[in-house]
Design a protein around this motif. Structure first.
Motif, PDB file in Angstrom:
ATOM      1  N   VAL A  69      16.741  41.716  42.391  1.00  0.00           N
ATOM      2  CA  VAL A  69      16.188  41.957  40.915  1.00  0.00           C
ATOM      3  C   VAL A  69      15.907  43.101  40.473  1.00  0.00           C
ATOM      4  O   VAL A  69      15.355  43.499  38.864  1.00  0.00           O
ATOM      5  CB  VAL A  69      14.615  41.020  41.583  1.00  0.00           C
ATOM      6  N   HIS A  70      16.473  43.967  41.645  1.00  0.00           N
ATOM      7  CA  HIS A  70      16.026  45.170  41.339  1.00  0.00           C
ATOM      8  C   HIS A  70      16.916  46.057  40.374  1.00  0.00           C
ATOM      9  O   HIS A  70      16.660  46.830  39.435  1.00  0.00           O
ATOM     10  CB  HIS A  70      15.932  46.477  42.195  1.00  0.00           C
ATOM     11  N   LEU A  71      17.941  45.039  39.691  1.00  0.00           N
ATOM     12  CA  LEU A  71      19.008  45.416  38.765  1.00  0.00           C
ATOM     13  C   LEU A  71      18.500  45.491  37.647  1.00  0.00           C
ATOM     14  O   LEU A  71      18.706  45.719  35.634  1.00  0.00           O
ATOM     15  CB  LEU A  71      20.435  44.226  39.570  1.00  0.00           C
ATOM     16  N   LEU A  72      17.727  44.517  37.597  1.00  0.00           N
ATOM     17  CA  LEU A  72      17.021  44.158  35.602  1.00  0.00           C
ATOM     18  C   LEU A  72      15.688  44.973  36.306  1.00  0.00           C
ATOM     19  O   LEU A  72      15.001  44.964  37.544  1.00  0.00           O
ATOM     20  CB  LEU A  72      16.755  43.210  35.299  1.00  0.00           C
ATOM     21  N   PRO A  73      14.761  45.574  35.014  1.00  0.00           N
ATOM     22  CA  PRO A  73      13.683  45.982  34.839  1.00  0.00           C
ATOM     23  C   PRO A  73      12.790  44.058  35.668  1.00  0.00           C
ATOM     24  O   PRO A  73      13.242  43.944  34.620  1.00  0.00           O
ATOM     25  CB  PRO A  73      13.287  46.793  33.079  1.00  0.00           C
ATOM     26  N   ARG A  74      11.524  44.185  35.942  1.00  0.00           N
ATOM     27  CA  ARG A  74      11.128  43.185  36.424  1.00  0.00           C
ATOM     28  C   ARG A  74      10.561  42.893  35.168  1.00  0.00           C
ATOM     29  O   ARG A  74      10.660  41.741  35.273  1.00  0.00           O
ATOM     30  CB  ARG A  74       9.674  43.910  36.899  1.00  0.00           C
ATOM     31  N   ARG A  75      10.130  43.592  34.095  1.00  0.00           N
ATOM     32  CA  ARG A  75       9.560  42.563  33.049  1.00  0.00           C
ATOM     33  C   ARG A  75      10.623  41.699  32.191  1.00  0.00           C
ATOM     34  O   ARG A  75      10.367  40.465  32.284  1.00  0.00           O
ATOM     35  CB  ARG A  75       8.716  43.886  31.759  1.00  0.00           C
ATOM     36  N   THR A  76      11.607  42.468  32.036  1.00  0.00           N
ATOM     37  CA  THR A  76      12.950  41.748  31.207  1.00  0.00           C
ATOM     38  C   THR A  76      13.094  40.976  32.432  1.00  0.00           C
ATOM     39  O   THR A  76      13.929  39.512  31.554  1.00  0.00           O
ATOM     40  CB  THR A  76      14.277  42.682  31.128  1.00  0.00           C
ATOM     41  N   VAL A  79      10.621  37.522  31.900  1.00  0.00           N
ATOM     42  CA  VAL A  79      10.711  37.292  30.867  1.00  0.00           C
ATOM     43  C   VAL A  79      12.295  36.334  30.845  1.00  0.00           C
ATOM     44  O   VAL A  79      11.873  35.170  30.133  1.00  0.00           O
ATOM     45  CB  VAL A  79      10.614  38.091  29.295  1.00  0.00           C
ATOM     46  N   LEU A  80      12.739  36.802  30.309  1.00  0.00           N
ATOM     47  CA  LEU A  80      14.046  36.249  30.616  1.00  0.00           C
ATOM     48  C   LEU A  80      14.143  34.646  31.576  1.00  0.00           C
ATOM     49  O   LEU A  80      15.034  33.652  31.126  1.00  0.00           O
ATOM     50  CB  LEU A  80      15.131  36.519  31.491  1.00  0.00           C
ATOM     51  N   LEU A  81      13.515  35.357  32.508  1.00  0.00           N
ATOM     52  CA  LEU A  81      13.706  33.491  33.562  1.00  0.00           C
ATOM     53  C   LEU A  81      12.287  32.557  32.859  1.00  0.00           C
ATOM     54  O   LEU A  81      13.238  31.302  32.957  1.00  0.00           O
ATOM     55  CB  LEU A  81      12.889  33.950  35.019  1.00  0.00           C
ATOM     56  N   ASP A  82      11.310  33.020  32.312  1.00  0.00           N
ATOM     57  CA  ASP A  82      10.581  32.617  32.067  1.00  0.00           C
ATOM     58  C   ASP A  82      11.437  31.579  30.704  1.00  0.00           C
ATOM     59  O   ASP A  82      10.953  30.289  30.369  1.00  0.00           O
ATOM     60  CB  ASP A  82       9.011  32.561  31.288  1.00  0.00           C
ATOM     61  N   LEU A  83      11.909  32.128  30.044  1.00  0.00           N
ATOM     62  CA  LEU A  83      12.816  31.663  28.687  1.00  0.00           C
ATOM     63  C   LEU A  83      14.269  30.921  29.080  1.00  0.00           C
ATOM     64  O   LEU A  83      13.826  29.267  28.485  1.00  0.00           O
ATOM     65  CB  LEU A  83      13.405  32.475  27.034  1.00  0.00           C
ATOM     66  N   VAL A  84      14.165  30.936  30.126  1.00  0.00           N
ATOM     67  CA  VAL A  84      15.882  30.305  30.646  1.00  0.00           C
ATOM     68  C   VAL A  84      14.578  28.441  30.616  1.00  0.00           C
ATOM     69  O   VAL A  84      15.474  27.690  30.797  1.00  0.00           O
ATOM     70  CB  VAL A  84      16.621  30.690  31.721  1.00  0.00           C
ATOM     71  N   ARG A  85      14.018  28.874  31.880  1.00  0.00           N
ATOM     72  CA  ARG A  85      12.931  27.768  32.323  1.00  0.00           C
ATOM     73  C   ARG A  85      12.267  26.942  30.771  1.00  0.00           C
ATOM     74  O   ARG A  85      12.636  25.294  31.196  1.00  0.00           O
ATOM     75  CB  ARG A  85      11.776  27.683  33.354  1.00  0.00           C
TER      76      ARG A  85
END
Length: 442
Positions: A69-76, A79-85
């Motif tokens: 998970v550290h490969l991306l900023p946590r906020r990004t 947000v991406l996981l919420d949008l995919v869901r």
């Protein structure tokens, strides 16, 4: 209790959690109705398979996600996981085959297996003060319990005026609004300690820290006690209320609400309890309540009033164990290791549920409710006793040690004594993370 909400970042994250939970609750109802449309009398088998897929995703995906998970900023990432869901929930009303349901549920739960531990690991970085973080844990527990109570009511109200397919729209709205709230704040993104590790070592890092830490080995045993009682409630409440007692749907709803009510009482009580006694004492008491409550199950299940009282007791024990869990994880690793550690807790706790869910169902069908209560009570008692042994009280005592390889400005050394011969000396309860691989005692 509400003082953490004064922090704007936490306030937005808490609102995101509540809306995401409501969306998930609507999805649960809608998925059951979709399964009935597709499979008819076999809908239970479809839902059971979907639940198994969910648990396998949680156990298998969470550690992998926690390692990277550290490969991306946590906020990004959040947000991406919420949008995919949200996109997956949007696709569900259009499926026409059962295998498509399994595929989409597998993808959605894989996203949740990455989202939830990362989200949980972010809160202690936002609320630095432990007292405020403890209140936030209680608020989070209340949010889960309130969702369990309100989502079915909200779904029933919506179904009186719209078709069930529109419930998926509520799920989409919940995830999308959660994404917007997370995007509206700045979140810390601590990097994990730099180690020369391969993919497998990074994936298992959280579990290795977890299993090397006495308080967390105790927590794993406590997870077993929680899963034993929770599986009995979730799997067999309908059997006890509708089958054994011959009562109606309204009685079923009130019985499940009693369990949630007991957990809410515990969540409200824990911050004050932890001002007076230790996390270990609170959590072991909760596990003892769960085991004792299950042992009383055969007698209590003979009448609805006593079953309600028992479910309140089990909910209370559940809340005593689960509410302080984040405090144990927070103090067991530095910020950069917390996502991996929260992911390990997420996976290992759901592995316990993967054991107790089918056990509660198969035993109930094959041996009856009295035997099921007895076996799960023994499992709960085993969890409580193992926790008592694996998490000795003395292991929470501060241990004095010297760090030889950390820079003077490292956050972990705040207040440490610089030694003339080199290194820094301080004391705190034992940790098994990367910072403490090369310390000397004394």
């Amino acid at each position: 209790m509400l003082s953490p909400l004064a922090d704007r970042t936490y306030r937005h994250l808490f609102a995101a959690q509540v809306l995401s939970l409501l969306g998930t609750g609507l999805l649960t109802v809608a998925l059951g109705l979709l399964a009935f449309d597709l499979a008819g009398a076999d809908a239970g088998a479809v839902l059971g398979t979907a639940l198994a897929i969910k648990m396998v995703a949680y156990v298998g995906i969470a550690p992998v996600a926690g390692a990277f998970v550290h490969l991306l900023p946590r906020r990004t990432l959040l947000v991406l996981l919420d949008l995919v869901r949200a996109a997956i929930a949007l696709a569900l009303p259009w499926v026409g085959e059962i295998w498509q349901v399994y595929l989409l549920i597998g993808l959605l739960q894989s996203c949740s297996a990455a989202f939830t531990p990362t989200f949980q690991a972010t809160i202690p970085d936002v609320l630095i003060d432990e007292a405020e973080y403890t209140k936030a844990l209680s608020l989070s527990r209340l949010a889960y319990d309130m969702e369990a109570l309100t989502s079915p009511v909200l779904a029933a109200a919506l179904l009186s005026v719209i078709g069930y397919h529109w419930l998926f729209a509520g799920t989409v709205l919940g995830f999308a609004t959660s994404a917007a709230l997370v995007a509206s704040v700045l979140l810390p993104s601590p990097k994990p300690p730099v180690h020369d590790e391969g993919a497998w070592s990074r994936t298992t890092r959280g579990a290795r820290i977890y299993l090397a830490t006495p308080r967390l080995r105790g927590l794993l045993a406590l997870n077993l006690a929680v899963a034993a009682a929770g599986a009995m409630v979730i799997v067999n409440t309908v059997v006890l209320v509708r089958g054994t007692l011959g009562l109606g749907d309204a009685h079923l709803a009130w019985t499940l609400a009693a369990y949630g009510f007991g957990s809410m009482i515990a969540a409200l009580s824990v911050p004050r309890l932890l001002e007076r006694i230790t996390d270990r004492a609170v959590m072991l008491t909760g596990a003892t309540v769960l085991a004792g409550g299950l042992a009383l199950g055969p007698a209590a299940a003979s009448a609805w009033a006593t079953l309600l009282a028992l479910w309140v007791v089990l909910g209370f024990g559940n809340g005593l164990v689960l509410t302080p869990t984040g405090r144990l994880l927070r103090r067991s690793a530095e910020a950069g290791d917390r996502p991996a550690l929260f992911a390990a807790q997420f996976a290992l706790s759901h592995a316990c549920w993967l054991l107790t869910y089918p056990l509660a169902g198969w035993l109930g069908a094959a041996a009856g409710m009295a035997s099921t209560f007895a076996v799960l009570a023994l499992l709960g008692a085993l969890g409580a006793m193992l926790a008592w042994r694996l998490w000795p009280a003395r292991d929470e005592a501060p241990s004095e040690h010297v760090h030889l390889d950390l820079p003077a400005d490292h956050p972990h050394l705040a207040g440490a004594e610089r030694l003339p011969a080199g290194g820094f000396r301080h004391a705190h309860p034992p940790l098994a993370d990367g910072l403490h691989r090369s310390v000397s005692v004394g």
